[in-house]
Write a protein that holds these residues in place. Structure first.
Motif, PDB file in Angstrom:
ATOM      1  N   TYR A  99      12.974  30.987  -3.039  1.00 36.09           N
ATOM      2  CA  TYR A  99      13.607  32.215  -2.559  1.00 36.09           C
ATOM      3  C   TYR A  99      15.001  32.406  -3.149  1.00 36.09           C
ATOM      4  N   ASN A 100      15.597  31.362  -3.685  1.00 33.47           N
ATOM      5  CA  ASN A 100      16.924  31.460  -4.302  1.00 33.47           C
ATOM      6  C   ASN A 100      16.864  31.844  -5.778  1.00 33.47           C
ATOM      7  N   ILE A 101      15.689  31.766  -6.372  1.00 34.12           N
ATOM      8  CA  ILE A 101      15.560  32.043  -7.808  1.00 34.12           C
ATOM      9  C   ILE A 101      15.979  33.471  -8.155  1.00 34.12           C
ATOM     10  N   PRO A 102      15.550  34.497  -7.400  1.00 34.43           N
ATOM     11  CA  PRO A 102      16.010  35.851  -7.752  1.00 34.43           C
ATOM     12  C   PRO A 102      17.536  35.978  -7.751  1.00 34.43           C
ATOM     13  N   TYR A 103      18.193  35.340  -6.807  1.00 34.20           N
ATOM     14  CA  TYR A 103      19.656  35.368  -6.778  1.00 34.20           C
ATOM     15  C   TYR A 103      20.230  34.707  -8.034  1.00 34.20           C
ATOM     16  N   ARG A 140      -5.521  30.232 -10.313  1.00 38.03           N
ATOM     17  CA  ARG A 140      -6.639  30.230  -9.358  1.00 38.03           C
ATOM     18  C   ARG A 140      -6.266  29.658  -8.001  1.00 38.03           C
ATOM     19  N   VAL A 141      -5.326  28.729  -7.969  1.00 40.25           N
ATOM     20  CA  VAL A 141      -4.878  28.138  -6.704  1.00 40.25           C
ATOM     21  C   VAL A 141      -4.062  29.150  -5.894  1.00 40.25           C
ATOM     22  N   GLY A 142      -3.484  30.129  -6.557  1.00 44.21           N
ATOM     23  CA  GLY A 142      -2.726  31.164  -5.863  1.00 44.21           C
ATOM     24  C   GLY A 142      -1.217  31.017  -5.933  1.00 44.21           C
ATOM     25  N   ASN A 143      -0.737  30.044  -6.703  1.00 49.64           N
ATOM     26  CA  ASN A 143       0.710  29.830  -6.779  1.00 49.64           C
ATOM     27  C   ASN A 143       1.446  31.003  -7.430  1.00 49.64           C
ATOM     28  N   LEU A 144       0.815  31.677  -8.377  1.00 49.83           N
ATOM     29  CA  LEU A 144       1.461  32.824  -9.007  1.00 49.83           C
ATOM     30  C   LEU A 144       1.634  33.972  -8.016  1.00 49.83           C
ATOM     31  N   ASP A 145       0.628  34.184  -7.176  1.00 49.43           N
ATOM     32  CA  ASP A 145       0.732  35.237  -6.163  1.00 49.43           C
ATOM     33  C   ASP A 145       1.886  34.961  -5.214  1.00 49.43           C
ATOM     34  N   TYR A 146       2.056  33.709  -4.838  1.00 54.21           N
ATOM     35  CA  TYR A 146       3.157  33.318  -3.956  1.00 54.21           C
ATOM     36  C   TYR A 146       4.502  33.667  -4.601  1.00 54.21           C
ATOM     37  N   VAL A 147       4.670  33.292  -5.850  1.00 61.97           N
ATOM     38  CA  VAL A 147       5.929  33.564  -6.559  1.00 61.97           C
ATOM     39  C   VAL A 147       6.131  35.067  -6.737  1.00 61.97           C
ATOM     40  N   ALA A 190      10.922  39.764 -15.495  1.00 63.02           N
ATOM     41  CA  ALA A 190      10.410  38.411 -15.744  1.00 63.02           C
ATOM     42  C   ALA A 190       9.045  38.410 -16.419  1.00 63.02           C
ATOM     43  N   LEU A 191       8.868  37.395 -17.272  1.00 61.67           N
ATOM     44  CA  LEU A 191       7.554  37.058 -17.823  1.00 61.67           C
ATOM     45  C   LEU A 191       7.152  35.736 -17.179  1.00 61.67           C
ATOM     46  N   LEU A 192       6.046  35.739 -16.441  1.00 63.85           N
ATOM     47  CA  LEU A 192       5.543  34.512 -15.824  1.00 63.85           C
ATOM     48  C   LEU A 192       4.635  33.793 -16.806  1.00 63.85           C
ATOM     49  N   VAL A 193       4.843  32.496 -16.946  1.00 61.48           N
ATOM     50  CA  VAL A 193       4.020  31.654 -17.806  1.00 61.48           C
ATOM     51  C   VAL A 193       3.315  30.639 -16.927  1.00 61.48           C
TER      52      VAL A 193
END
Length: 142
Positions: A22-26, A46-53, A36-39
């Motif tokens: 939650y501090n990353i955007p700051y 598939r685990v869903g970690n990208l959706d969380y981020v 952002a480009l997510l890699v």
């Protein structure tokens, strides 16, 4: 005696803890980043970690402009080059890596290409600017 205009700038910041994401955007906002480009790799996706981020960033002012999730068990030159191309073509201003070791390596390779302003990883060592930072590209690893 140290000159008064000397500045040491450490570009590595370690955020830890349950809610560190939650501090990353700051932190990215401190660099003026909001595109952002997510890699990642397919398993992490598939685990869903990208959706969380992505959901965390949605509540802040960071737009996920593009996602590269094709990194396999071993990062390749092609991964680095494609991430770099995607970054440029979508006018991104930071890389965020969510995934395993290979995804981290691919993101780091893409950062080198972007920083050195070259298209191919094979050209990196022979680049006349090798070792000279042409531009800074923030990279966050989750």
């Amino acid at each position: 005696m140290i000159k008064s205009d000397y500045i040491f700038d450490n570009r590595i910041k370690l955020l830890v803890g349950d809610k560190a994401v939650y501090n990353i955007p700051y932190e990215l906002a401190q660099y003026g980043c909001d595109r952002a480009l997510l890699v990642s790799d397919d398993i992490t996706f598939r685990v869903g970690n990208l959706d969380y981020v992505k959901n965390v960033f949605k509540t802040q002012k960071i737009d996920v402009i593009a996602i590269y999730r094709a990194v396999k068990e071993v990062a390749t030159d092609k991964d680095c080059e494609e991430i770099s191309r995607l970054y440029k073509s979508n006018d991104c201003d930071c890389l965020i890596c969510v995934g395993k070791k290979a995804a981290i390596f691919a993101a780091k390779g893409a950062k080198i290409l972007l920083t050195e302003d070259t298209k191919y990883i094979s050209h990196y060592e022979s680049s006349p600017t090798s070792g000279i930072i042409v531009r800074d590209v923030p990279l966050v690893v989750i």
